[in-house]
Design an enzyme around this catalytic site. Structure first.
Site: not given
Ligand SMILES: Nc1nc2c(ncn2[C@@H]2O[C@H](COP(=O)(O)OP(=O)(O)OP(=O)(O)O)[C@@H](O)[C@H]2O)c(=O)[nH]1
Ligand SMILES: [Zn+2]
Length: 198
Positions: A128, A156, A158, A87-90
């Site tokens: 995704q 996921h 994360c 996942c590109e966020h974590h």
């Molecule tokens: N739509 C989508 N969201 C994703 C995917 N993979 C991870 N995420 C979400 O990306 C979001 C990033 O949100 P942020 O609030 O910036 O990050 P965060 O504080 O780490 O969020 P939490 O996971 O809720 O603790 C989170 O809600 C994740 O669940 C994906 O493939 N698709």
């Molecule tokens: Zn993630």
């Protein structure tokens, strides 16, 4: 895709990532000189290159190597294609299954190319939704079928190991083009991917 060996490590990239991973190890409070982790920066640098090898791959080019003229014009379904992405966020894994269907328009594709195209787009930093879209658009553009459909079911890490810590919530994404916009074609596909017939 069962790669026995991945030999495409770029020396410069490995060295750069090694330095970064050493910093991470130190940053989390570990001793980077401890015997068990002294080679970890190099291992992690190579693992990361393996997991993101899709950036260096051209999906259209690979698909075009195995397109054959054929008059078969019924639905072709390849289901349960396992996928592993980050996942590109974590930068934590998400993984699950992709199901792909298309209806040929004078041309069919070598079956192995469908899992290959999944891997090419999965082995990048992704969400995704975009992964689903990338696979769908690549097949639509390259094969120009009467219709194409992609469904991805994934979990996921994360959302499991950290954050909301939900262990049983799977995410389903889908995309449909051409004939699959028609409800009965879409339903036939969804029925085929939910059957246990192998
Ligand atoms: N739509 C989508 N969201 C994703 C995917 N993979 C991870 N995420 C979400 O990306 C979001 C990033 O949100 P942020 O609030 O910036 O990050 P965060 O504080 O780490 O969020 P939490 O996971 O809720 O603790 C989170 O809600 C994740 O669940 C994906 O493939 N698709
Ligand atoms: Zn993630």
């Amino acid at each position: 895709m069962a790669y026995k060996y991945f030999e495409e490590y770029n020396h410069k990239t490995t060295e750069k990532l090694k330095d970064n991973f050493r910093e991470i190890i130190q940053g989390v409070g570990e001793d980077p000189e401890r015997e068990g982790v002294v080679k970890t920066p190099e291992r992690a640098a190579k693992a990361m290159q393996f997991l993101t090898q899709g950036y260096a791959m051209d999906a259209e080019k690979i698909l075009k190597k195995a397109i054959f003229e054929e008059s078969y014009d019924e639905m072709v379904v390849v289901k349960d294609i396992e996928l592993y992405s980050l996942c590109e966020h974590h930068m934590l894994p998400f993984f699950g299954k992709a199901h792909i269907a298309y209806i040929p328009n004078g041309k069919i594709i070598g079956l192995s190319k469908l899992p290959r195209v999944v891997d090419i787009f999965a082995r990048r930093l992704q969400v995704q939704e975009r992964l689903t879209h990338d696979i769908l658009e690549c097949l639509n553009k390259t094969l120009k079928p009467q219709g194409v459909a992609v469904v991805i079911e994934a979990v996921h890490m994360c959302m499991m190991m950290r954050g909301v810590q939900k262990q049983n919530s799977a995410t389903t994404t889908s995309g449909f083009r051409g004939q699959f916009k028609k409800i009965e074609t879409r339903e036939e596909f969804l029925k085929l991917i939910s059957s246990d017939l192998r």
